[in-house]
Write a protein that holds these residues in place. Structure first.
Motif, PDB file in Angstrom:
ATOM      1  N   GLU A 232      -7.896  16.393   3.425  1.00 48.13           N
ATOM      2  CA  GLU A 232      -9.404  16.253   3.090  1.00 48.13           C
ATOM      3  C   GLU A 232      -9.912  14.899   3.128  1.00 48.13           C
ATOM      4  O   GLU A 232     -11.080  14.515   3.675  1.00 48.13           O
ATOM      5  N   SER A 233      -9.315  13.926   2.537  1.00 46.70           N
ATOM      6  CA  SER A 233      -9.544  12.462   2.581  1.00 46.70           C
ATOM      7  C   SER A 233      -8.892  11.523   3.484  1.00 46.70           C
ATOM      8  O   SER A 233      -9.005  10.418   3.621  1.00 46.70           O
ATOM      9  N   GLY A 234      -7.892  12.394   4.418  1.00 47.34           N
ATOM     10  CA  GLY A 234      -7.368  11.760   5.591  1.00 47.34           C
ATOM     11  C   GLY A 234      -5.955  10.969   4.938  1.00 47.34           C
ATOM     12  O   GLY A 234      -5.449   9.908   5.588  1.00 47.34           O
ATOM     13  N   ASP A 235      -5.587  11.538   3.998  1.00 45.11           N
ATOM     14  CA  ASP A 235      -4.480  11.135   3.200  1.00 45.11           C
ATOM     15  C   ASP A 235      -4.430   9.465   3.025  1.00 45.11           C
ATOM     16  O   ASP A 235      -3.490   8.762   3.526  1.00 45.11           O
ATOM     17  N   ALA A 236      -5.613   8.966   2.651  1.00 47.02           N
ATOM     18  CA  ALA A 236      -5.655   7.608   2.191  1.00 47.02           C
ATOM     19  C   ALA A 236      -4.778   6.759   1.454  1.00 47.02           C
ATOM     20  O   ALA A 236      -4.109   7.203   0.343  1.00 47.02           O
TER      21      ALA A 236
ATOM     22  N   ARG B 284       0.775  -1.320   0.091  1.00 47.99           N
ATOM     23  CA  ARG B 284      -0.008   0.124  -0.020  1.00 47.99           C
ATOM     24  C   ARG B 284       0.810   1.152   0.092  1.00 47.99           C
ATOM     25  O   ARG B 284       2.019   1.264   0.508  1.00 47.99           O
ATOM     26  N   MET B 285       0.507   2.438  -0.471  1.00 50.01           N
ATOM     27  CA  MET B 285       0.941   3.622  -0.551  1.00 50.01           C
ATOM     28  C   MET B 285      -0.036   4.749  -0.618  1.00 50.01           C
ATOM     29  O   MET B 285      -1.152   4.535  -1.268  1.00 50.01           O
ATOM     30  N   PRO B 286       0.279   5.898   0.135  1.00 52.85           N
ATOM     31  CA  PRO B 286      -0.741   7.037   0.171  1.00 52.85           C
ATOM     32  C   PRO B 286      -1.034   7.367  -1.463  1.00 52.85           C
ATOM     33  O   PRO B 286      -0.173   7.527  -2.158  1.00 52.85           O
ATOM     34  N   LEU B 287      -2.372   7.572  -1.840  1.00 47.62           N
ATOM     35  CA  LEU B 287      -2.729   8.053  -3.159  1.00 47.62           C
ATOM     36  C   LEU B 287      -1.784   9.519  -3.309  1.00 47.62           C
ATOM     37  O   LEU B 287      -1.533   9.560  -4.551  1.00 47.62           O
ATOM     38  N   SER B 288      -1.704  10.287  -2.601  1.00 45.67           N
ATOM     39  CA  SER B 288      -1.093  11.718  -2.574  1.00 45.67           C
ATOM     40  C   SER B 288       0.237  11.608  -2.773  1.00 45.67           C
ATOM     41  O   SER B 288       1.019  12.407  -3.345  1.00 45.67           O
ATOM     42  N   ALA B 289       1.025  10.289  -2.847  1.00 39.95           N
ATOM     43  CA  ALA B 289       2.261  10.139  -3.109  1.00 39.95           C
ATOM     44  C   ALA B 289       2.637  10.395  -4.731  1.00 39.95           C
ATOM     45  O   ALA B 289       3.835  10.517  -5.194  1.00 39.95           O
TER      46      ALA B 289
ATOM     47  N   ILE C   2       0.919  18.470  -2.157  1.00 43.48           N
ATOM     48  CA  ILE C   2       0.426  19.769  -2.658  1.00 43.48           C
ATOM     49  C   ILE C   2      -0.520  20.279  -1.758  1.00 43.48           C
ATOM     50  O   ILE C   2      -1.326  19.826  -1.193  1.00 43.48           O
ATOM     51  N   ALA C   3      -0.315  21.638  -1.475  1.00 39.30           N
ATOM     52  CA  ALA C   3      -1.276  22.356  -0.324  1.00 39.30           C
ATOM     53  C   ALA C   3      -2.769  22.274  -0.886  1.00 39.30           C
ATOM     54  O   ALA C   3      -2.931  22.568  -2.260  1.00 39.30           O
ATOM     55  N   ASN C   4      -3.421  21.910   0.019  1.00 33.48           N
ATOM     56  CA  ASN C   4      -4.766  21.959  -0.271  1.00 33.48           C
ATOM     57  C   ASN C   4      -5.325  20.744  -1.022  1.00 33.48           C
ATOM     58  O   ASN C   4      -6.421  20.832  -1.579  1.00 33.48           O
ATOM     59  N   SER C   5      -4.476  19.877  -1.185  1.00 30.96           N
ATOM     60  CA  SER C   5      -4.902  18.761  -2.246  1.00 30.96           C
ATOM     61  C   SER C   5      -5.963  18.090  -1.678  1.00 30.96           C
ATOM     62  O   SER C   5      -5.876  17.757  -0.474  1.00 30.96           O
ATOM     63  N   PRO C   6      -7.004  17.517  -2.576  1.00 33.36           N
ATOM     64  CA  PRO C   6      -8.086  16.522  -1.846  1.00 33.36           C
ATOM     65  C   PRO C   6      -7.451  15.388  -1.338  1.00 33.36           C
ATOM     66  O   PRO C   6      -8.200  14.599  -0.968  1.00 33.36           O
ATOM     67  N   LEU C   7      -6.378  14.841  -1.918  1.00 32.02           N
ATOM     68  CA  LEU C   7      -5.888  13.642  -1.553  1.00 32.02           C
ATOM     69  C   LEU C   7      -4.884  13.667  -0.407  1.00 32.02           C
ATOM     70  O   LEU C   7      -4.744  12.477   0.220  1.00 32.02           O
TER      71      LEU C   7
END
Length: 438
Positions: free
Chosen positions: A62-66, A39-44, A54-59
């Protein structure tokens, strides 16, 4: 390749800037690759060029860094022969928790575009021309590398010259050997117009694997150059007063019977070819941010410097942004010449092929092909600068038809953050940001 024989190996997916993001794992993880246990954060996959969120990214918050789940592509494992310790890279794609593709993953975004061709029973065949520059980065600025035979820094270019290729024989001999080991189909090597600049062509194959090859080739060249006490860069413009690095892509489309649907038996190509050209032209200004993704990219895009700056097409004309090469009709194809060497190959392919299939679907008609130098004509232009390119990309209706909405959002936010934060770095030091990250 038996991954369990390695003490460790790497698993990674490519982020929006074309950098690998992943993990080093023990050999025992070889049995877990297909299970979705990694697994890896989507934000990666949506971090900036320096690896920051990324500042204010929904990833992120906002989404708990899922997390998403990593799944291997059909290209791994790949040896990493430039390393001292034998190891391998397993290229991965990132999926949402429910197993659906995460379309912020650039490889999956390209697959999303290619599905539109597959739905018609078509396969895109593509090849790339990869330009890079060998440099010495040991000082406060990048400089030409030392000539391996005489010990002096290179001081001139050698267009299509064999002397410079032979001077770096050790590097290129090992490059071809490593390409074979990695399954990257390297073809011709050419000394180019810049000091220490070279081009390697990669052979035609299905578009997804051609994009894989381009990604893996960039990784290999950078690693191998370090092994030879140099750096290799795909920066669009390593030196302001010298030639820039581009990445041209050639593509055709074959039907279920293996017939090239661009071939009408003549030089002009089929109506389908012209529809594809029209789509590429319609999306070209909006796609500038994909073809020129960094601040340095725009130093390459100047008139008369062998990089296209106009939205136009032509037959056998290298000043045009889209060229239809000559040769046997069975090999009729489109050459897209805009992108710099600093691009993410998956995004570049997705933008070009997304535009082509949109043009075909809408039966778009291109303007007349140009003749003569495109630099001397009054033609529509690409986006003139980085800031404008970001704004146009975000709102262009053609881009919205070509690329997934979430990718457009994430990429726009990434580039806005990079544009802002780059202002804090002195201009003469910005090369350090791009040298081996692009």
């Amino acid at each position: 390749m038996d991954l369990s024989s390695f003490r460790t190996f790497r698993v990674a997916a490519l982020d929006l800037n074309g950098q690998w993001r992943g993990k080093r794992v023990p050999g025992s993880y070889a049995t877990k690759l297909d299970s979705g246990a990694l697994r890896m954060p989507l934000s990666a996959l949506n971090v900036d060029i320096w690896g920051k969120d990324i500042a204010n990214s929904p990833l992120v918050f906002e989404s708990g860094d899922a997390d998403g789940t990593l799944h291997p592509t059909d290209r791994g494992p790949i040896p990493m022969p430039w390393l001292e310790t034998p190891s391998a890279l397993v290229p991965m794609c990132l999926h949402n928790e429910d197993g659906t593709p995460f379309l912020g993953d650039p490889r999956l975004a390209l697959m999303h575009v290619l599905d539109r061709f597959s739905a018609r029973g078509w396969t895109v065949i593509a090849a790339t021309e990869m330009e890079f520059t060998l440099v010495d980065d040991s000082g406060d600025s990048i400089c030409p590398p030392v000539h391996p035979q005489n010990g002096r820094p290179l001081d001139t270019s050698s267009v299509v010259g064999l002397d410079e290729l032979d001077a770096f024989d050790g590097f290129f001999t090992e490059l071809y050997t490593m390409c074979d080991a990695m399954g990257v189909p390297a073809q011709t090597a050419t000394s180019e117009a810049g000091i220490g600049q070279f081009e390697i062509t990669l052979n035609h194959q299905n578009a997804l694997h051609a994009a894989d090859d381009a990604v893996l080739f960039k990784t290999l060249v950078r690693g191998l150059a370090r092994k030879h006490n140099m750096a290799a860069t795909f920066m669009a413009k390593p030196y302001l007063d010298d030639a820039g690095n581009g990445m041209h892509v050639h593509f055709s489309i074959v039907d279920g019977d293996g017939h090239n649907i661009f071939d009408n038996g003549g030089n002009e190509g089929t109506e389908v070819l012209q529809h594809a050209v029209a789509g590429c032209l319609a999306a070209m200004q909006g796609s500038t941010l994909i073809f020129a993704p960094h601040g340095n990219s725009y130093d390459r895009m100047v008139s008369g410097a062998h990089a296209p700056v106009n939205v136009c097409w032509a037959y056998e004309n290298r000043t045009a942004s889209i060229r239809i090469p000559g040769g046997p009709p069975a090999a009729r194809r489109i050459e897209h010449r805009v992108a710099g060497g600093d691009i993410n190959p998956y995004l570049m392919f997705a933008a070009v092929l997304g535009a082509a299939i949109e043009g075909i679907s809408a039966r778009m008609t291109p303007p007349a092909p140009i003749s003569g130098s495109a630099y001397e004509q009054d033609l529509p232009k690409l986006a003139p600068d980085w800031s404008s390119a970001i704004d146009i990309f975000e709102t262009d209706p053609m881009i919205a038809r070509c690329l997934p909405a979430e990718l457009i959002q994430y990429y726009t936010m990434t580039k806005r953050q990079e544009l802002r934060d780059l202002q804090d770095i002195p201009e003469d030091q910005r090369w350090k940001t791009w040298l081996e990250r692009v």
